[in-house]
Design a protein around this motif. Structure first.
Motif, short mmCIF file in Angstrom:
data_model
loop_
_atom_site.label_atom_id
_atom_site.label_comp_id
_atom_site.label_asym_id
_atom_site.label_seq_id
_atom_site.Cartn_x
_atom_site.Cartn_y
_atom_site.Cartn_z
N LEU A 1 11.44 23.73 -13.02
CA LEU A 1 11.71 23.67 -14.45
C LEU A 1 11.55 25.07 -15.05
O LEU A 1 10.49 25.69 -14.95
CB LEU A 1 10.76 22.70 -15.13
CG LEU A 1 11.14 22.29 -16.56
CD1 LEU A 1 12.16 21.15 -16.50
CD2 LEU A 1 9.92 21.84 -17.36
N ALA A 2 12.60 25.57 -15.68
CA ALA A 2 12.55 26.87 -16.37
C ALA A 2 12.70 26.60 -17.86
O ALA A 2 13.74 26.13 -18.31
CB ALA A 2 13.65 27.78 -15.87
N HIS A 3 11.66 26.88 -18.63
CA HIS A 3 11.63 26.54 -20.06
C HIS A 3 11.11 27.73 -20.85
O HIS A 3 10.17 28.40 -20.42
CB HIS A 3 10.73 25.31 -20.27
CG HIS A 3 10.87 24.69 -21.62
ND1 HIS A 3 10.33 25.25 -22.76
CD2 HIS A 3 11.47 23.53 -22.01
CE1 HIS A 3 10.60 24.48 -23.80
NE2 HIS A 3 11.29 23.43 -23.37
N PRO A 4 11.71 28.03 -22.01
CA PRO A 4 11.27 29.19 -22.81
C PRO A 4 9.77 29.17 -23.12
O PRO A 4 9.12 30.23 -23.11
CB PRO A 4 12.09 29.08 -24.08
CG PRO A 4 13.31 28.32 -23.69
CD PRO A 4 12.87 27.35 -22.63
N ALA B 1 26.53 24.06 -11.52
CA ALA B 1 25.26 24.47 -12.12
C ALA B 1 24.27 24.99 -11.07
O ALA B 1 23.23 25.56 -11.43
CB ALA B 1 24.63 23.30 -12.88
N PHE B 2 24.59 24.82 -9.80
CA PHE B 2 23.69 25.22 -8.70
C PHE B 2 23.99 26.68 -8.36
O PHE B 2 24.42 27.01 -7.27
CB PHE B 2 23.97 24.31 -7.51
CG PHE B 2 22.94 24.35 -6.40
CD1 PHE B 2 21.82 25.15 -6.47
CD2 PHE B 2 23.11 23.55 -5.27
CE1 PHE B 2 20.89 25.19 -5.44
CE2 PHE B 2 22.19 23.56 -4.24
CZ PHE B 2 21.08 24.40 -4.32
N ASN B 3 23.72 27.57 -9.31
CA ASN B 3 24.11 28.97 -9.13
C ASN B 3 23.00 29.96 -9.43
O ASN B 3 23.25 31.17 -9.51
CB ASN B 3 25.35 29.29 -9.99
CG ASN B 3 25.07 29.20 -11.48
OD1 ASN B 3 23.96 28.84 -11.90
ND2 ASN B 3 26.07 29.49 -12.29
N GLY B 4 21.77 29.49 -9.63
CA GLY B 4 20.65 30.39 -9.83
C GLY B 4 20.58 31.03 -11.19
O GLY B 4 19.76 31.93 -11.42
N SER C 1 17.43 26.77 -17.79
CA SER C 1 16.63 26.64 -19.01
C SER C 1 17.25 25.64 -19.97
O SER C 1 16.55 24.83 -20.60
CB SER C 1 16.50 28.01 -19.68
OG SER C 1 15.72 27.93 -20.84
N LYS C 2 18.57 25.66 -20.08
CA LYS C 2 19.27 24.72 -20.95
C LYS C 2 19.07 23.29 -20.46
O LYS C 2 18.80 22.37 -21.26
CB LYS C 2 20.76 25.07 -20.99
CG LYS C 2 21.58 24.20 -21.93
CD LYS C 2 23.04 24.66 -21.93
CE LYS C 2 23.88 23.78 -22.85
NZ LYS C 2 25.32 24.22 -22.86
N MET C 3 19.18 23.08 -19.16
CA MET C 3 18.95 21.75 -18.59
C MET C 3 17.50 21.31 -18.81
O MET C 3 17.23 20.14 -19.08
CB MET C 3 19.29 21.74 -17.10
CG MET C 3 20.77 21.75 -16.80
SD MET C 3 21.12 21.47 -15.04
CE MET C 3 20.61 23.04 -14.35
N SER C 4 16.57 22.25 -18.69
CA SER C 4 15.15 21.93 -18.86
C SER C 4 14.87 21.50 -20.29
O SER C 4 14.11 20.53 -20.52
CB SER C 4 14.30 23.15 -18.50
OG SER C 4 14.49 23.53 -17.16
N GLN C 5 15.46 22.18 -21.24
CA GLN C 5 15.25 21.79 -22.64
C GLN C 5 15.90 20.45 -22.94
O GLN C 5 15.37 19.64 -23.71
CB GLN C 5 15.81 22.89 -23.56
CG GLN C 5 15.02 24.19 -23.48
CD GLN C 5 15.64 25.30 -24.30
OE1 GLN C 5 15.54 25.31 -25.52
NE2 GLN C 5 16.28 26.25 -23.61
N LYS C 6 17.03 20.18 -22.33
CA LYS C 6 17.70 18.89 -22.49
C LYS C 6 16.82 17.78 -21.94
O LYS C 6 16.67 16.70 -22.58
CB LYS C 6 19.05 18.92 -21.75
CG LYS C 6 19.85 17.64 -21.86
CD LYS C 6 21.18 17.79 -21.12
CE LYS C 6 22.00 16.50 -21.18
NZ LYS C 6 23.30 16.65 -20.46
N MET D 1 19.45 31.59 -14.76
CA MET D 1 18.27 31.24 -15.52
C MET D 1 18.63 30.51 -16.82
O MET D 1 17.99 29.52 -17.19
CB MET D 1 17.47 32.51 -15.83
CG MET D 1 16.16 32.27 -16.56
SD MET D 1 14.92 31.62 -15.43
CE MET D 1 13.45 31.74 -16.45
N ALA D 2 19.65 30.98 -17.51
CA ALA D 2 20.03 30.37 -18.78
C ALA D 2 20.49 28.93 -18.58
O ALA D 2 20.16 28.05 -19.39
CB ALA D 2 21.14 31.20 -19.44
N ASN D 3 21.25 28.68 -17.51
CA ASN D 3 21.73 27.32 -17.24
C ASN D 3 20.58 26.36 -16.98
O ASN D 3 20.53 25.25 -17.53
CB ASN D 3 22.67 27.31 -16.03
CG ASN D 3 24.04 27.86 -16.36
OD1 ASN D 3 24.38 28.07 -17.52
ND2 ASN D 3 24.84 28.11 -15.33
#
Length: 525
Positions: A162-165, A250-253, A259-264, A255-257
């Motif tokens: 999970l990558a989240h701001p 989306a399986f491309n490493g 992070s967006k999924m994590s916030q969703k 970070m922004a993608n």
């Protein structure tokens, strides 16, 4: 013999056997960095299962780098696998827990004072599934070849990647995600500290893995945090995320993608409106996170949530192509793939059409989709499955392996490229061909006649294990009674084919690989 003498003999034998048992039990105690442990002995093989290599990543330690495990003073027994990490479709909740950072060791009982090569296995499962406890990863047969085998768990899915701001803001490194990779690095540090106690050589550590494990191995080649922790690498079916976008865009490493999924996902769980968002996120159970994410590898669902490593500039460099231009670790590598990598993803697909295939190509090749259709043609619906199998085989596996092999020409260490094409008579292979993961039974030597493996398979398995073990010993897979495996060179592109026989080939998927190679800068620069 009178009764008195008979009694003396019986007592002597009891004492002797008790002493032998006690000595064996005592000799099975090993002192590791965190405390004394014992395992079990099976047919002369010492086996230690479920050893903790890091503190449980629960509570405040969720979404934190792995921490040191608490030490102990009394002997602890490790004879059963530890829990697997939480993941979708887990059937027995008792076997899946967030407290899951455990590893397993197989070592020959007569080698504790020797220094045998060490092979550390990283399991596959799309970074969302899998476990070191899976039967196909039993290390006994491979360890009998003269190596110490270690298999590891690592955090998966949203708990591992999970990558989240807000997590990045909380971190002293200003980043988040890649916790599963940090677990793998922690396990390698554990090996460096402790493997000598099991008869292993900390200066001859080979990391090897398949699928997500192969991608992990490839990523560890460019992680600055893994420097010096391993000395050889084997990547079976999967590159350094590069190429994975052909499985799912989306399986491309990115970070922004992620992070967006994590916030969703955070919003889906209702944590985004809480006064303390991170506290609310950590208050949710592991099961709630896994079920809400519902991660899966679906070739036709581009909106599915998918959590995997990111190029964060901390654990991994931000620019992978630049990293593989000469900054990767200078260690020998084996890289390869199977003949039908894509069929496993198509096993449950129905109603495949040319239109569906065209949509699949558009989402991956954008304006180049027409050229992709020329390279991987499908003239009618009956051609679609084979075409998609070819795309996944080449773009997500064969070309990434070739790319890593080519990158090693900038280093002193050599690379060895292979393709596995032997189709065993197993139920899964009869349905899916030489599918993703087909080589695993051969690498670990876990073949059963009841499953359909025959003497040809056993002979091939023995040779493949010998190649892998030779490589772990010396960095060169070649040895006595084995067909010669030439190192990879771009000018010759020689590779070894593992089939009914073993032979050297040239230019694996040359036209297709060259096309995929030309697409890479669009994704990673």
């Amino acid at each position: 013999m009178n009764m008195w003498k008979l009694t003396i003999v019986i007592l002597f034998l009891i004492a002797l056997s008790s002493g032998t048992f006690a000595a064996e039990k005592k000799s099975n105690i090993i002192q590791i960095d965190s405390g004394p442990i014992c395992g079990k002995v099976e047919e002369g093989m010492r086996i230690f299962l479920g050893i903790p290599y890091a503190a449980p990543p629960v509570g405040e330690l969720r979404w934190k780098p792995p921490q040191e495990v608490a030490s102990w003073s009394q002997v602890k027994s490790y004879t059963d696998f530890g829990p697997s990490c939480p993941q979708p479709k887990q059937h027995d909740s008792g076997k899946f827990k967030e407290d899951c950072l455990y590893l397993n060791v197989w070592t020959n009982s007569e080698t504790l004072k020797k220094r045998l090569p060490v092979m550390v296995w990283v399991h596959g499962g799309a970074f969302n599934f899998g476990s070191a406890a899976q039967p196909e990863y039993n290390g006994k047969n491979l360890a009998q070849k003269g190596v110490v085998v270690v298999t590891i768990n690592y955090r998966l899915g949203p708990l591992g990647f999970l990558a989240h701001p807000l997590l990045s803001k909380e971190s002293v490194h200003g980043t988040s995600g890649n916790y599963g990779l940090l677990d793998q690095i922690a396990a390698l540090k554990w090996v460096q500290k402790n493997i000598a106690a099991f008869g292993g050589d900390p200066d001859r550590v080979t990391i090897f893995g398949q699928s997500a494990g192969s991608r992990s191995v490839s990523l560890l080649l460019i992680s600055p945090m893994s420097a010096g922790l391993f000395h050889r690498a084997i990547a079976e079916s999967g590159g350094p995320i590069i190429g994975s976008e052909y499985l799912a865009p989306a399986f491309n490493g990115n970070m922004a993608n992620v992070s967006k999924m994590s916030q969703k996902l955070t919003a889906k769980l209702g944590c985004d409106k809480a006064p303390d968002v991170l506290a609310a996120m950590r208050a949710k159970s592991a099961q709630e996170w896994v079920e809400a994410a519902d991660c899966k590898t679906d070739l036709f669902d581009d909106e599915a949530l998918f959590f995997a490593p990111v190029f964060d500039g901390f654990v991994l460099p931000k620019k992978p192509l630049a990293a593989f231009s000469g900054r990767q670790h200078d260690v020998p590598v084996i890289v390869g793939s199977t003949r039908n990598e894509g069929n496993l993803y198509l096993a449950d697909e129905k109603d495949l059409s040319v239109e569906k295939y065209t949509s699949f190509l558009k989402s991956r090749f954008a304006d180049n989709y027409k050229k992709a259709l020329e390279i991987f043609p499908a003239h009618s619906a009956k051609d679609v499955a084979e075409a998609i199998d070819s795309v996944v085989t080449v773009a997500a596996n064969a070309q990434p392996a070739r790319y890593v092999a080519q990158s090693m020409e900038r280093k002193k260490s050599k690379a060895y490229l292979y393709q596995f094409t032997r189709r065993p008579d197993t139920a899964l292979a009869r349905k899916l061909g030489v599918h993703h993961g087909a080589e695993l039974a051969y690498i670990f030597g876990n073949l059963s006649k009841a499953e359909g493996y025959d003497d040809i398979d056993k002979d091939l398995s023995n040779k493949m294990m010998n190649y892998w073990v030779n490589f772990a010993k010396t960095g060169n897979p070649n040895g006595k009674h084995l067909p010669y495996w030439p190192a990879y060179q771009s000018k010759t592109e020689l590779n070894l084919e593992f089939s009914d026989t073993i032979r050297t080939n040239k230019h694996l998927f040359q036209k297709e690989c060259e096309f995929i190679s030309r697409q890479m800068p669009y994704h990673y620069e």
